[in-house]
Scaffold this active site. Structure first.
Site, PDB file in Angstrom:
ATOM      1  N   GLU A 147      -7.407  -6.225  -3.548  1.00 51.99           N
ATOM      2  CA  GLU A 147      -7.064  -4.799  -3.344  1.00 51.99           C
ATOM      3  C   GLU A 147      -5.365  -4.874  -3.545  1.00 51.99           C
ATOM      4  O   GLU A 147      -4.995  -4.647  -4.788  1.00 51.99           O
ATOM      5  CB  GLU A 147      -7.306  -4.424  -1.849  1.00 51.99           C
ATOM      6  CG  GLU A 147      -6.708  -2.817  -1.799  1.00 51.99           C
ATOM      7  CD  GLU A 147      -6.648  -2.561  -0.223  1.00 51.99           C
ATOM      8  OE1 GLU A 147      -6.348  -3.238   0.196  1.00 51.99           O
ATOM      9  OE2 GLU A 147      -7.148  -1.551  -0.012  1.00 51.99           O
TER      10      GLU A 147
ATOM     11  N   GLU B 186       0.754  -1.283   0.048  1.00 48.25           N
ATOM     12  CA  GLU B 186       0.080   0.047   0.132  1.00 48.25           C
ATOM     13  C   GLU B 186       0.991   1.356  -0.071  1.00 48.25           C
ATOM     14  O   GLU B 186       0.894   2.096   0.969  1.00 48.25           O
ATOM     15  CB  GLU B 186      -1.020   0.011   1.033  1.00 48.25           C
ATOM     16  CG  GLU B 186      -1.886  -1.268   1.104  1.00 48.25           C
ATOM     17  CD  GLU B 186      -2.897  -1.273   1.997  1.00 48.25           C
ATOM     18  OE1 GLU B 186      -3.073  -0.256   2.844  1.00 48.25           O
ATOM     19  OE2 GLU B 186      -3.805  -2.230   2.004  1.00 48.25           O
TER      20      GLU B 186
ATOM     21  N   HIS C  72      -8.718  -8.201   0.120  1.00 44.50           N
ATOM     22  CA  HIS C  72      -7.953  -6.990   0.397  1.00 44.50           C
ATOM     23  C   HIS C  72      -6.567  -7.504   1.228  1.00 44.50           C
ATOM     24  O   HIS C  72      -6.785  -8.520   2.168  1.00 44.50           O
ATOM     25  CB  HIS C  72      -8.567  -6.041   1.220  1.00 44.50           C
ATOM     26  CG  HIS C  72      -9.413  -5.110   0.310  1.00 44.50           C
ATOM     27  ND1 HIS C  72      -9.596  -3.706   0.256  1.00 44.50           N
ATOM     28  CD2 HIS C  72     -10.445  -5.559  -0.907  1.00 44.50           C
ATOM     29  CE1 HIS C  72     -10.598  -3.431  -0.636  1.00 44.50           C
ATOM     30  NE2 HIS C  72     -10.854  -4.370  -1.416  1.00 44.50           N
ATOM     31  N   GLU C  73      -5.554  -6.773   0.951  1.00 40.67           N
ATOM     32  CA  GLU C  73      -4.398  -6.887   1.885  1.00 40.67           C
ATOM     33  C   GLU C  73      -3.799  -8.496   1.641  1.00 40.67           C
ATOM     34  O   GLU C  73      -2.672  -8.735   2.199  1.00 40.67           O
ATOM     35  CB  GLU C  73      -4.573  -6.660   3.228  1.00 40.67           C
ATOM     36  CG  GLU C  73      -4.594  -5.492   3.555  1.00 40.67           C
ATOM     37  CD  GLU C  73      -6.204  -5.098   3.857  1.00 40.67           C
ATOM     38  OE1 GLU C  73      -7.113  -6.074   4.031  1.00 40.67           O
ATOM     39  OE2 GLU C  73      -6.372  -3.987   3.456  1.00 40.67           O
TER      40      GLU C  73
ATOM     41  N   ASN D 101       4.450   4.199   5.591  1.00 41.00           N
ATOM     42  CA  ASN D 101       3.643   3.152   6.158  1.00 41.00           C
ATOM     43  C   ASN D 101       4.343   2.437   7.165  1.00 41.00           C
ATOM     44  O   ASN D 101       5.487   2.115   7.024  1.00 41.00           O
ATOM     45  CB  ASN D 101       3.411   2.280   4.969  1.00 41.00           C
ATOM     46  CG  ASN D 101       2.373   0.983   5.402  1.00 41.00           C
ATOM     47  OD1 ASN D 101       2.427   0.549   6.328  1.00 41.00           O
ATOM     48  ND2 ASN D 101       1.533   0.935   4.529  1.00 41.00           N
TER      49      ASN D 101
ATOM     50  N   GLU E 131      -8.839   4.299  -0.313  1.00 42.10           N
ATOM     51  CA  GLU E 131      -8.904   4.695   0.892  1.00 42.10           C
ATOM     52  C   GLU E 131      -7.792   5.537   1.588  1.00 42.10           C
ATOM     53  O   GLU E 131      -8.156   6.285   2.354  1.00 42.10           O
ATOM     54  CB  GLU E 131      -8.902   3.394   1.842  1.00 42.10           C
ATOM     55  CG  GLU E 131      -7.521   2.419   1.651  1.00 42.10           C
ATOM     56  CD  GLU E 131      -7.682   1.046   2.413  1.00 42.10           C
ATOM     57  OE1 GLU E 131      -8.650   0.984   2.939  1.00 42.10           O
ATOM     58  OE2 GLU E 131      -6.701   0.488   2.337  1.00 42.10           O
TER      59      GLU E 131
ATOM     60  N   HIS F 213     -18.824  -9.047   4.262  1.00 41.34           N
ATOM     61  CA  HIS F 213     -17.427  -8.596   4.534  1.00 41.34           C
ATOM     62  C   HIS F 213     -16.736  -9.407   5.588  1.00 41.34           C
ATOM     63  O   HIS F 213     -17.446  -9.631   6.889  1.00 41.34           O
ATOM     64  CB  HIS F 213     -17.554  -7.114   5.144  1.00 41.34           C
ATOM     65  CG  HIS F 213     -15.984  -6.410   5.323  1.00 41.34           C
ATOM     66  ND1 HIS F 213     -15.940  -6.102   6.560  1.00 41.34           N
ATOM     67  CD2 HIS F 213     -14.950  -6.529   4.518  1.00 41.34           C
ATOM     68  CE1 HIS F 213     -14.513  -5.602   6.485  1.00 41.34           C
ATOM     69  NE2 HIS F 213     -13.981  -5.679   5.325  1.00 41.34           N
ATOM     70  N   HIS F 214     -15.823  -9.677   5.584  1.00 37.83           N
ATOM     71  CA  HIS F 214     -14.914 -10.613   6.444  1.00 37.83           C
ATOM     72  C   HIS F 214     -13.406 -10.006   6.901  1.00 37.83           C
ATOM     73  O   HIS F 214     -12.479 -10.231   5.972  1.00 37.83           O
ATOM     74  CB  HIS F 214     -14.660 -12.209   5.959  1.00 37.83           C
ATOM     75  CG  HIS F 214     -16.006 -13.216   5.767  1.00 37.83           C
ATOM     76  ND1 HIS F 214     -15.605 -13.995   4.987  1.00 37.83           N
ATOM     77  CD2 HIS F 214     -16.962 -12.918   6.193  1.00 37.83           C
ATOM     78  CE1 HIS F 214     -17.033 -15.059   4.888  1.00 37.83           C
ATOM     79  NE2 HIS F 214     -17.775 -13.968   5.991  1.00 37.83           N
ATOM     80  N   GLU F 215     -13.393  -9.346   7.668  1.00 34.66           N
ATOM     81  CA  GLU F 215     -12.246  -8.838   8.059  1.00 34.66           C
ATOM     82  C   GLU F 215     -11.617  -9.704   9.064  1.00 34.66           C
ATOM     83  O   GLU F 215     -11.975 -10.153  10.067  1.00 34.66           O
ATOM     84  CB  GLU F 215     -12.357  -7.300   8.747  1.00 34.66           C
ATOM     85  CG  GLU F 215     -10.843  -6.517   9.340  1.00 34.66           C
ATOM     86  CD  GLU F 215      -9.818  -6.745   8.437  1.00 34.66           C
ATOM     87  OE1 GLU F 215     -10.039  -6.012   7.249  1.00 34.66           O
ATOM     88  OE2 GLU F 215      -8.839  -7.533   8.581  1.00 34.66           O
TER      89      GLU F 215
END
Ligand code: NOJ
Ligand code: CA
Length: 704
Positions: free
Chosen positions: A502, A171, A483-484, A193, A508, A413-415
């Site tokens: 992502e 990112e 994502h990530e 970061n 974001e 959504h699964h974080e």
């Protein structure tokens, strides 16, 4: 169709130094790859139209606990073949993709150790892939890898668009510099970061885009990353030689291999036209065909979501976020009051469902619907989310029914909070819950340090997990947008329910620190080589203070450019990321987002230069409608477009959403014009994009 062709081996053309024993060229003859064993070391080089792309570079692997696969090799056999087939992706930039390459398969022996290793080269008109293959054999069965030593020797101090090497995040904003400047710029490239796990002052990530002084575009990446660690590149900046640098596991081991096996493809794309880099299908072609028989359930998705309110608006995922020390295991949510603003509540989600239904969106993402957020922040313990328990203010039953009654679905959504064993423990129940309520797509996320601790996002174990999540999802007919996760390497060809990722700096960051205005002119050259990105464009209010007085964020783009990103950032999964209130203020511009397709019959790159501009034109799937997008960097861009891709003699209406004359991403981003024009295949359009700006055009036939 696969057939042998005569007979490069006899030519033994050799390089200028006369040391190379085998050569293969691309079908059009422009690219040549030579191979030889030089003093026991496997060595290759590559040229394009007679210019060096890769100078002689060695290949090999260093092992743990047994003799390396680095030297003492002898060439046993070389076989050549050619392959030419056209395949149809389930979704994509084009409805048909030609996979045409020449192959050189080199069989090597390491006589002192009784071992064998093969190297397979595939050469396309726009680049090549090579991989190591380890046949099953007596003296090489299971081996941990200390490091892979694949070299890519550059022929000069090229310009590169790079992000810092890192085992856990991509990112970053891209830095444009000479290769020799990477070391000096590394510090400023990483400072934004905190989670960076830097491994070398000259380490960079792939896909790495470069340009030579004599106008060659060179791109290094990998394809089909399966059961192996993600490759970084470490630069010897005295000699301009890149070498592979794999992501380690918690013990420092870079990969575990069991024969028969092979590595992912190491890819080098090359052309003298930047547009060829964007149009290339090399990475997809080097992946295996689709693994699923039935793909009818895989559908491109345009969605809105309860998301920007938290990311940009400062509201909360957590229902109880300001309780200092809550334990998920013994908190009775039904007796707990909501603390702060929690947008994932029934009434607000209903509002998004209405908005989606009114404007023709397929799905509504809801983040913060499930318990666990209060347990995660700041704690990083391994049992966090269970992925099945909604907060008391989110009526999962009612909301799904309501959405379906309006022709819309909710998006799950699964974080995971990086707690991957926890996720795997709950995965089956989580997917079953989705089946029960009629969800068919999940956005997953891997924020934070990995648990088990010491593992990295891009290591072999995690790469196996990301694919497991996708193949398990397929059993439930569920599409995954992770994502990530590790940056894609074309696996969406084989597993097309991997509908997006992502794995780069997305929109974001516009809410946090801003992205460079050039960012979206680089991503298609780099991150998008491996597969689509859930970039989440469509932000209409650039001043983040307007939705969150505490925000310091500014979206570094004009509004017209936000529209263009639906075309230039190819993805079968596209979000309209802003809040409905902001769209209601600019309904005339929002029309483009409503109209634009998410699946295509044909794509053309009209103008492109990394860091400066990209203009793409795409024909909607099954329709005679075209959409054009231009994204420009700091300097803006002027286009002279020929519409010769339109059907001959047919009249179309073009609606042009452009930056106004005085638009600028910093101080006048919302200044746009909308013009209607009748156009044909003979038309030319002169259009200007402001600094950090762009334009978007929809072109529909008038004579329906
Ligand atoms: C990071 C993701 O990129 C973002 O989209 C998401 O909202 C947060 N993680 C929370 O899961
Ligand atoms: Ca992210």
């Amino acid at each position: 169709m696969k057939f042998s062709y005569v007979c490069m081996a006899l030519l033994l053309a050799g390089s200028a130094r006369g040391t190379f024993a085998a050569e293969v060229s691309s079908p059009d003859g422009n690219i040549k790859v030579n191979f030889s064993v030089v003093e026991g070391r496997p060595t290759y080089e590559m040229s394009y139209k007679g210019k060096p792309v890769i100078l002689p570079s060695t290949l090999g692997l260093e092992l743990i606990g047994s003799t390396d696969l680095m030297d003492k090799f002898e060439e046993k056999n070389v076989t050549y073949s050619e392959f030419d087939e056209t395949w149809q992706p389930v979704w994509g930039e084009n409805k048909e993709i030609r996979n045409h390459y020449r192959e050189m398969f080199v069989e090597l022996a390491q006589p002192p150790h009784g071992r064998f290793m093969n190297i397979r080269f595939r050469v396309y008109d726009d680049g090549m892939g090579l991989r190591y293959e380890f046949p099953q054999q007596q003296y090489l069965d299971y081996f941990p890898v200390r490091e892979e030593h694949t070299q890519f020797a550059m022929a000069g101090d090229h310009t590169a668009w790079w992000i810092a090497g890192d085992y856990d995040t991509q990112e970053y904003d891209y830095t444009e510099s000479r290769l020799s400047e990477i070391r000096g710029l590394m510090k400023s490239a990483i400072c934004s970061n905190a989670s960076q796990t830097q491994f070398s002052p000259t380490g960079v990530q792939t896909s790495l885009q470069m340009k030579t002084d004599d106008g060659l575009y060179i791109n290094i990446h990998e394809a089909a990353l399966v059961n192996y660690s993600c490759m970084h590149l470490n630069l010897d900046d005295k000699n301009m030689v890149f070498e592979s640098w794999l992501t380690p596991d918690a013990q420092g081991v870079k990969a575990y291999v069991q024969t028969p096996d092979h590595t992912p493809w190491r890819t080098v794309m090359v052309s003298d036209d930047a547009r060829d880099m964007l149009a290339s299908n090399l990475i997809l072609n080097l992946n295996e065909p689709c693994a699923y028989e039935d793909t009818s359930w895989i559908k491109p998705v345009k969605y809105v979501g309860v998301w920007w309110e938290m990311i940009g608006g400062g509201k909360q995922w957590s229902y109880t976020y300001d309780l200092p020390s809550v334990k998920l295991d013994n908190l009775d949510y039904s007796k707990t009051k909501c603390h702060g603003e929690h947008p994932a509540n029934t009434e607000n989600v209903k509002r998004y469902i209405d908005f989606a239904a009114e404007h023709g969106f397929d799905q509504v993402l809801v983040e913060g619907w499930n318990v666990g957020w209060e347990d995660w922040f700041g704690k990083s313990k391994d049992y966090v989310f269970d992925f099945v328990t909604p907060y008391p203010d989110f009526d999962i039953d009612y909301l799904n029914e309501y959405a379906h009654s309006k022709g819309v679905r909710l998006m799950m959504h699964h974080e995971t909070s990086g707690s991957v064993r926890n996720y795997e423990r709950h995965m089956e129940a989580a997917y079953n819950l989705m089946d029960k309520y009629g969800y068919n797509a999940v956005k997953s996320g891997y924020v934070g340090n990995m648990i088990p601790r010491g593992e990295h996002h891009y290591g072999q174990w995690l790469n196996n997990h990301y694919l497991y999540a996708v193949t398990e999802a397929a059993k439930h007919k569920i599409m995954v947008n992770a994502h990530e996760a590790v940056r894609p390497t074309g696996l969406c060809r084989t597993y097309p329910n991997l509908i997006g990722n992502e794995s780069a700096r997305g929109t974001e960051y516009e809410a946090f620190a801003g992205n460079k205005p050039s960012h979206t002119t680089v991503l298609p050259f780099t991150r998008l080589q491996g597969g689509p990105m859930d970039y989440t464009p469509g932000i209409f209010e650039m001043d983040m203070k307007k939705i969150n007085p505490n925000s310091a964020g500014h979206v570094n783009s004009t509004l017209a450019r936000q529209l263009a990103l639906y075309v230039t950032m190819y993805s079968p999964l596209q979000m309209a990321a802003d809040i409905p209130e902001n769209y209601n203020r600019f309904m005339d511009a929002f029309q483009f987002i409503k109209d634009v397709a998410v699946d295509w019959d044909e794509s053309r790159y009209l103008e492109a230069e990394p860091g400066q501009y990209i203009v793409a034109a795409r024909k909607a799937k099954g329709k005679d409608e075209w959409y054009v997008g231009c994204t420009a960097g700091e300097k803006g861009h002027t286009s002279d477009l020929k519409l010769d891709f339109l059907d001959k003699g047919r009249k179309y209406e073009a609606v042009i959403y452009a930056d106004a004359k005085d638009a600028h991403y910093l101080d006048n981003p919302q200044a746009y014009t909308i013009t209607r024009k009748t156009v044909t295949d003979k038309s030319r359009l002169k259009l200007a994009a402001a600094p950090g700006g762009g334009y978007a055009i929809s072109i529909k036939p008038l004579d329906l």
